[in-house]
Every structure is written in C-alpha cells, then in structure tokens.
Design an enzyme around this catalytic site. Sequence first.
Site, mmCIF file in Angstrom:
data_model
loop_
_atom_site.group_PDB
_atom_site.id
_atom_site.type_symbol
_atom_site.label_atom_id
_atom_site.label_comp_id
_atom_site.label_asym_id
_atom_site.label_seq_id
_atom_site.Cartn_x
_atom_site.Cartn_y
_atom_site.Cartn_z
ATOM 1 N N HIS A 1 0.821 -1.212 0.000
ATOM 2 C CA HIS A 1 0.000 0.000 0.000
ATOM 3 C C HIS A 1 0.853 1.261 0.000
ATOM 4 O O HIS A 1 0.476 2.272 -0.587
ATOM 5 C CB HIS A 1 -0.942 -0.008 1.210
ATOM 6 C CG HIS A 1 -2.164 -0.849 0.984
ATOM 7 N ND1 HIS A 1 -2.924 -1.362 2.003
ATOM 8 C CD2 HIS A 1 -2.758 -1.274 -0.165
ATOM 9 C CE1 HIS A 1 -3.936 -2.044 1.500
ATOM 10 N NE2 HIS A 1 -3.859 -2.009 0.194
ATOM 11 N N ARG B 1 3.500 -0.721 -26.665
ATOM 12 C CA ARG B 1 3.003 -1.636 -25.634
ATOM 13 C C ARG B 1 1.489 -1.472 -25.540
ATOM 14 O O ARG B 1 0.999 -0.516 -24.929
ATOM 15 C CB ARG B 1 3.655 -1.333 -24.294
ATOM 16 C CG ARG B 1 5.178 -1.442 -24.293
ATOM 17 C CD ARG B 1 5.720 -1.153 -22.899
ATOM 18 N NE ARG B 1 7.170 -1.224 -22.844
ATOM 19 C CZ ARG B 1 7.988 -0.186 -23.015
ATOM 20 N NH1 ARG B 1 7.467 1.012 -23.264
ATOM 21 N NH2 ARG B 1 9.289 -0.344 -22.950
ATOM 22 N N ARG C 1 3.097 -4.297 -30.651
ATOM 23 C CA ARG C 1 3.207 -5.606 -30.005
ATOM 24 C C ARG C 1 1.822 -6.057 -29.552
ATOM 25 O O ARG C 1 1.092 -5.300 -28.913
ATOM 26 C CB ARG C 1 4.140 -5.529 -28.796
ATOM 27 C CG ARG C 1 4.327 -6.882 -28.091
ATOM 28 C CD ARG C 1 5.321 -6.787 -26.963
ATOM 29 N NE ARG C 1 4.823 -6.005 -25.831
ATOM 30 C CZ ARG C 1 5.557 -5.674 -24.759
ATOM 31 N NH1 ARG C 1 6.823 -6.049 -24.695
ATOM 32 N NH2 ARG C 1 5.033 -4.979 -23.788
ATOM 33 N N GLU D 1 12.692 -13.149 -26.579
ATOM 34 C CA GLU D 1 12.803 -12.962 -25.138
ATOM 35 C C GLU D 1 13.167 -14.253 -24.418
ATOM 36 O O GLU D 1 13.514 -14.227 -23.242
ATOM 37 C CB GLU D 1 11.471 -12.451 -24.581
ATOM 38 C CG GLU D 1 11.027 -11.133 -25.178
ATOM 39 C CD GLU D 1 9.582 -10.833 -24.842
ATOM 40 O OE1 GLU D 1 9.339 -10.111 -23.865
ATOM 41 O OE2 GLU D 1 8.696 -11.342 -25.558
ATOM 42 N N ASN E 1 15.206 -7.350 -21.459
ATOM 43 C CA ASN E 1 14.817 -7.477 -20.051
ATOM 44 C C ASN E 1 14.496 -8.925 -19.706
ATOM 45 O O ASN E 1 15.081 -9.520 -18.800
ATOM 46 C CB ASN E 1 13.606 -6.596 -19.744
ATOM 47 C CG ASN E 1 13.854 -5.130 -20.034
ATOM 48 O OD1 ASN E 1 14.859 -4.768 -20.633
ATOM 49 N ND2 ASN E 1 12.941 -4.288 -19.618
ATOM 50 N N ASP E 2 13.533 -9.497 -20.427
ATOM 51 C CA ASP E 2 13.165 -10.886 -20.149
ATOM 52 C C ASP E 2 14.254 -11.849 -20.581
ATOM 53 O O ASP E 2 14.518 -12.848 -19.896
ATOM 54 C CB ASP E 2 11.853 -11.238 -20.851
ATOM 55 C CG ASP E 2 10.634 -10.887 -20.003
ATOM 56 O OD1 ASP E 2 10.694 -11.088 -18.775
ATOM 57 O OD2 ASP E 2 9.631 -10.415 -20.558
ATOM 58 N N ARG F 1 14.053 -10.761 -12.224
ATOM 59 C CA ARG F 1 14.416 -9.341 -12.201
ATOM 60 C C ARG F 1 13.656 -8.555 -11.149
ATOM 61 O O ARG F 1 13.916 -7.375 -10.948
ATOM 62 C CB ARG F 1 14.246 -8.701 -13.579
ATOM 63 C CG ARG F 1 12.894 -8.829 -14.233
ATOM 64 C CD ARG F 1 13.012 -8.396 -15.692
ATOM 65 N NE ARG F 1 11.805 -8.598 -16.475
ATOM 66 C CZ ARG F 1 11.057 -7.626 -16.959
ATOM 67 N NH1 ARG F 1 11.377 -6.380 -16.704
ATOM 68 N NH2 ARG F 1 9.996 -7.886 -17.683
ATOM 69 N N CYS G 1 14.543 -3.891 -28.577
ATOM 70 C CA CYS G 1 13.561 -2.972 -28.001
ATOM 71 C C CYS G 1 13.579 -3.033 -26.480
ATOM 72 O O CYS G 1 12.793 -2.353 -25.825
ATOM 73 C CB CYS G 1 12.157 -3.278 -28.514
ATOM 74 S SG CYS G 1 11.587 -4.946 -28.157
#
Length: 883
Positions: free
Chosen positions: A498, A605, A641, A735, A758-759, A769, A806
Amino acid sequence: MGGSMVGNGAPADAAPGTANVTRLTLLAPLDGWATPLDEVPDPVFAQRMMGEGLALDPTGASLRAPCDGVVLTVHRARHAVTLRADCGVEILMHVGLETVALGGRGFTVHVAEGAVVRAGDALIDFDMDLLAREAKSLLTPLIIAGGPATTVVEAKTGTPVRAGEVLLTLLVQGDGAASAPSTERVPRAEQSVVLPLVHGLHARPSAVLAAAAKPYGSAVFLAAQGRRANAKSAVAAMALGLRHGDALTVLAEGEDAAAAVAAVAAAISAGLGEKPVALAEALPVPSLPSAAVPPHDEPPALEAQPPFAPGETAVIRAVTAAPGLALGRAFRLQEEEVEVPASGLGADAEQAALAAALDRVRARLAAAVAHAEETRQTQRRDIFQAHLAILDDPDLLDEARATIAGGGSAGTAWRAATDRSAAALRALGNPRMAERAADLIDLRRQVMLALAGREPQPVILPQGAILVAEELMPSQLSNLDASRLAGFCTARGGPTSHVAILAASMGVPALVAGGAAVLRIPDDARLILDADRGLLHVQPPADDLAKLERETARRKVLAEANLKAAAADCVMADGTRIEVYTNVGKVADAVKGVAKGAEGCGLLRTEFLFLDRQTAPDEDEQAAQYQAVATALAGRPLIIRTLDVGGDKPLPYLPLPREENPILGLRGVRIGLRRPEILRTQLRAILRVRPVGQCRIMVPMVATLDEVRAVRDMLDHEREALGHAPPVQLGVMVETPAAAVTADQLATEADFLSIGTNDLTQYVLAMDRGNPDLAARLDALHPAVLRLIRQTAEGAAKHGRWVGVCGALASDPAAAPLLVGLGVTELSATPPTIPEIKAALRPLDKAACVALATEALAQESAAAVRSLLARAGLAVAITEGAA
C-alpha cells in the site's frame, strides 16, 4: 472420562458471577507421547500461529474424537480434521507434519463434514510406516483453533498417554445462558460458492465480506481447504489465502443463519466490490492439495552494520516501487518507540483504554477517507477504508480482549493480536498477502501511540529530503509534506504494498527492499535516487559532484547540439544505416519520441489499453487508439506488439489457472493462442490503421515456430476477411533462450526479430528481475546474453531478416556500438536517449563496432564488458545496471 459432559463442556465450579465459564475436557485422540507445541519442528504450530495446544508423537495409528462435537472440516488430503465441541470450541488435529504432500495416501477417513461424533469415535486411521518413510514427522498437533476464549487449566506433556485418557482441560468463556447442555437444535445453514475474484480474497474484498456478515446475529464462517475462518473478520478471511476459482462453503449457526448465509454467499458471488470473473476453462495444470497452513515466512532480522563513514561511497540496489529520479539528502525516519506496561490495571480499565484508543484511531482514519473522497484520490480512500475494516476486526478485538481478561495490559494485548495476525498473513507464501501484513503493523503502531496518550508526531522534512527507513507505513507517508519529499528508500517492503501504491499516486520516486545497507546511510548524506534503474547512490565524493556539475553543464551544451541533429537519420561514418526508433506506451510517448528524433516506433506496448479496467477494449476502441499513435508518428513505421499479459501483469477479465511460477507460464503469445478471440480482435483493429503499410505486428514471448505460424494464419484470415490486400509484416520478440537459439528457424516465418533484453536476461541468467538479492548481478551485458544476441542476428541474416533491440539495453548509449557490432540494425529506445544514441554512432564505422563486439564476447562478466566499453572510449554515459 467421556460422554456428553466431556463433549458439551460442563459448568465449572466457579464463584458467583462467573457462571458463564464452562470446563471442557479433551481426551487423548491417540496413543502416544504428549509433547509441548514448542518442540514441534514447524513454526506454524510451534509459534502458536493457529492457536494453543500440544502435540502427540503417536504409537497408535487411529485418531479418535477427543470430545463430543460436530465435524467441521475434513481436509481433502485426509490428514487433518476439525471438530466443533458443543460449547463452541474448535479443535484441529493434524496427523504428522507436511503430510498434505501425500495427497491422501496412507489415510482412511471414517467421518464426513457435518457428522455428529462422540468422544472416542474413530476419525482417521493412518499408515504409520508410510508416514515414517515419507513425512517430515509423525508428530500430531492438537490445536484450539477457534471459538470462544479459552484458558488452559491443565495439560499433560512430557509423558505417555493412552487414547481416551484426559489430556487437556480448558475453561471456556460462554454467555452464561445455561448451566447445562441444551437439547435444542441451533438453526444451521450453509451454501457452497466459488470465489470469482481474480486477485483472490485480499484486503479490500475481505473488508466488504466482513461488512456483509456483521449485521447478522449468527456466527458466520468460511470453510475451505481444510480450514475455517470467522467471516466477520477481514484478517481471518485474508489468512485463508483463497485464490480465484477456489471453492468455499459459507456456514452459519444461529437464529438468522439462513439469511446470513444467503447474504454472504450473494456478496461473494457479486464480487465483494470487484467485478466477478468466472473461472475460464483451464488448461490441465497439475496441482497438489495445499497444506492446512503454508510454511511460516517471518521476515529475517536485518543484520546490524556500522554506518557508512563520511565520504564513503556506495551503490545500493533495490526494487522500484514508484519510478523517477531524485537528488537530495538523506533524512532518517525513526519509528516512535511506545513503551506499555505488561500487566494491566484491571480488566475493566484496560478494556476501556483499548476502546478509547481504537476510537481515536478510527476517527483519524475516517477523516483521511473523507479527505480522499473530496480530493478524488480513490487509491488513498480504498487503503484507509481497508484499515478501518481491520481496526473493527472481531477476531483481533476478541483476541485482545481475551488477553486483557487474563491480566494483560491493553498495549500488550493489542500488540500480540496484531503481530499474530500479521504472521499468519506472511505465512501464506503470497507476496501480496505478506505486504498486507504491513497494514497490521501500521495499525499496531497507531493504536499503541493512542494508548500512550500521544498523537503521531508530524515529521518536518527539509527541502529535497530523501527519506530512508527500515519500513515506511501508509499512515506515515500520507502525513509527510510531499512538496519537500524528493523520494524514499526502505530496507524492507514490496513493490505492490500500500505504501508503494501511495508513492506512485503522489508522484514520489521510491525504492523498497534495499536491505540492511539502507540502514547504514547517515543523516544528511548526499544521495542520488534512481528509481527507474533501482539504484541508490550514497555519498558521491565532493570532487565527483563538482565534476558532475561541470560535466552536466558541458553535456547540456552537447545535448542541445545532439537534439538539433537528432531529426536526421542515423548514418554511421562508413554509410551503415541504423534505425533509431522509440518505445511507446501511450500517444504522448509517440509525440515525445518524434520530438527527440525517433524515426518510428519499435515497440507499442498495447497493455495501456487493457490494464486498469474491468472489461477488454473492443475493436473500435483499439483501432482508434492505434490510429492516434500512428497519426502522431506522421507516417513513420509503427511496430505494435500484441497483448503481453500474464506473469506479473494479470487482467481482472482474463482469469488464468493458478500457476506456481507465472513468469514461466501463460503469458505473451500463449495467452493470445489460448484466447484467440482477444488476439483476433486486436489484429483486426491494427489492420484498420491508415495509411496501409505503416503498421507492423510483433508477437511477444515466442518460443516455438508453430506459435508464429498460428499467429500468421490468424493474421492472413483476418486480412482476407477485411479485404486488406497488402501483406503485413509480422515479427517476433526474442525474449526466450529458445527463440534466440532457433532464430534461423523463426526467420523462415517472421519478417523481423526484435530482442527484448529485459526478459531474455532474466531467463538466460535464471534470475528473477524482481528479486532485490539478485539485482546486482542481473545485467544485459553479460557475455551469455550477448552471445545469444549475436546468434539471433546470425540466424536472421541467413534469411535476410533484420534484427532490432527494443529492451532497456537499447536505451544505453554505451551499448549502442556493441549492439551494432553484434548485427543489430534497429534500436528502439526511450525518447530522452535518442539524440545521444545517434550522436554516439555517427562517428563510428561498422568494422570498429564488430571488433569491439568480438572482444566483448570473450569477456568473463558483464563488469568486464563495461570496463571494455570504458577503455574503448565509446561510452557516452556509462550507467551501472542497465538491463
């Protein structure tokens, strides 16, 4: 000793005025050695998270009823049973430890839920040899798991017992209505229902559930997975750990039982304030029965370390809770210590003190809810409404009052009740539920202050303060002056807590889970908080700061020059053409990208259309949004994508089967092929964008060639149905290691490949990650990742396909020459980095980049690769941890 007096609870021999106390005698349910709970090698039982009791090391293989009563639950794995004695006390018996994994093997159950049993009746027989071989332990806890307040008068431990011998004697608090067992049948009702909440029974729906149950005089319970909880207790309901699609039973006992069950079941079916979502047809997902209570997950104590010395520099890696960049000075937030006496001044005085303290905190929370309503801050409102529900939680209050009745002070009682409930939430093994435990700790602190006659002291922040603390509570953050708060970093916490939600709503950059190093930061230390990259820079040297100021001025001039040149195409010194695109999450991003020199969009995205809503966007809405982005790009290429959800991005209207590891489960293209109507709608919307040919389509999380072919077939079918004559380029995101290794095969179907670093990095290095303990080692410049990038480019080149990047590595100007040397010809970066990337590449030639890449592939680590880039003089801005 047995019979009805054992089962019903005989009136205790008590002084006048205490006739509401009854005595309950529990008989040994099996032959064995009686043992204290402290000796049970499971913290859930040993720390009495489920309740008081003892354990038996069995020498017999038949579990029998310890008293008269009704069977409330029999766990589906047959290893545990809960009885309710006629006086209301609930007794859980759990045969062995971690026996749920046996899936019922070795157990024979003789009773069903709802059965009336007498003391000594057979409940469960078990195979001792099987349990001895395959279970963690044969120790069988007997726990007082619920019902009215009880006091243990006598318990046999450290001695052998025979089934049927007196084992445990309790004094039970009753209503004093009768001194003998009643023969009247109490009205009872029940109804089964399936939980329709995508995110499970978390804080806010639990509060709605409790509110639905409280108006009824009957006792109302939820029963599921071998456990039972008071439906009028939001905390108890949360602690069941129920997920989307779980079956549960609503039970009630009392004069209005039928009405109570109907109302609560209807509230659950209606979604408890959220949109109910029916369970989708699930793929076969193997599952084991869940344990009655998952393993305890108490947060480890942070190791005390000396503070950073003056001038000592450090970089602390943490988890992003709210994005942004801040420069400021450390402000240490110390939790206010509240000392309370262990013993009270008498039950009446302490009960009155607790009630007064709760009223003060309740009034403060109600004011916070009202202010959030007036200012339309719905997230803040919902958080504080959930806090109000917890404050009125009957289980918390009953436990605290029982402790006071036993001679404890109000402060001791409230602390014990909240700590135990927080531990139960942490024990669920669910990160979101563990983060909700922080809400209980927040309320513990507020009530303790009120008991001490103190108000929370306002914290006077200096301008530009970066707050550092072990943990930050929602009430603390909401009381800070946001205009003076530059950001914060905590040692503990989670990205969906929160306090993280509040930080994002306030626009405050925030890091959490930074570990013990955060507590080493001295007051007023100079800090750079880079929440976008998950880094906190501590005490950069004064010389470096001076250099940084001079460098900043120099770069400002250079940046202005780079921006002026950014509109031109990126062409290297030898004529090599490199396309520099931008990543887009909404229309405004496209406008920013074009202003910074983007030559197109390399990644739109589309999740921005699907998240934070209760229904999927229809074809018209999607087409309009994609068209708006295309128009903002003024004819430049637009790579869209397809929907990339699942894993850490769930949708309320797209329920998925429960997965042990969602990051390796149904996400990306797998969702599109599982729910083809969603993918087909998206493809049609993209095909409607004009001018024809501006859009290309990219499929996420591809691992196999048949996935690409399936999407290609869908695309061709929709294209023909719409009369869309020109072919549309279809690419894949690389990925997964599988996609990189088989890039030569994918390139036979795909028109281009774009690498999501990233992936790819987390899958190649087998490092989550989102895990702060691994953040320092998760680097996309690791040679293993670079080798797969080269293999992807080589595979694509065999079929004349181009390769882009990307992922976040494309936004690191230092990495741009290296990526070009590996065979990449398109980079899709964040808008601010585009001018710098173009400026870094234009003076170079392809041969120099290839030589650099060859040397980088021979390095042993990501750090060595970064050192290589620095030595080569090609790093425009070396930034640690790009990924």
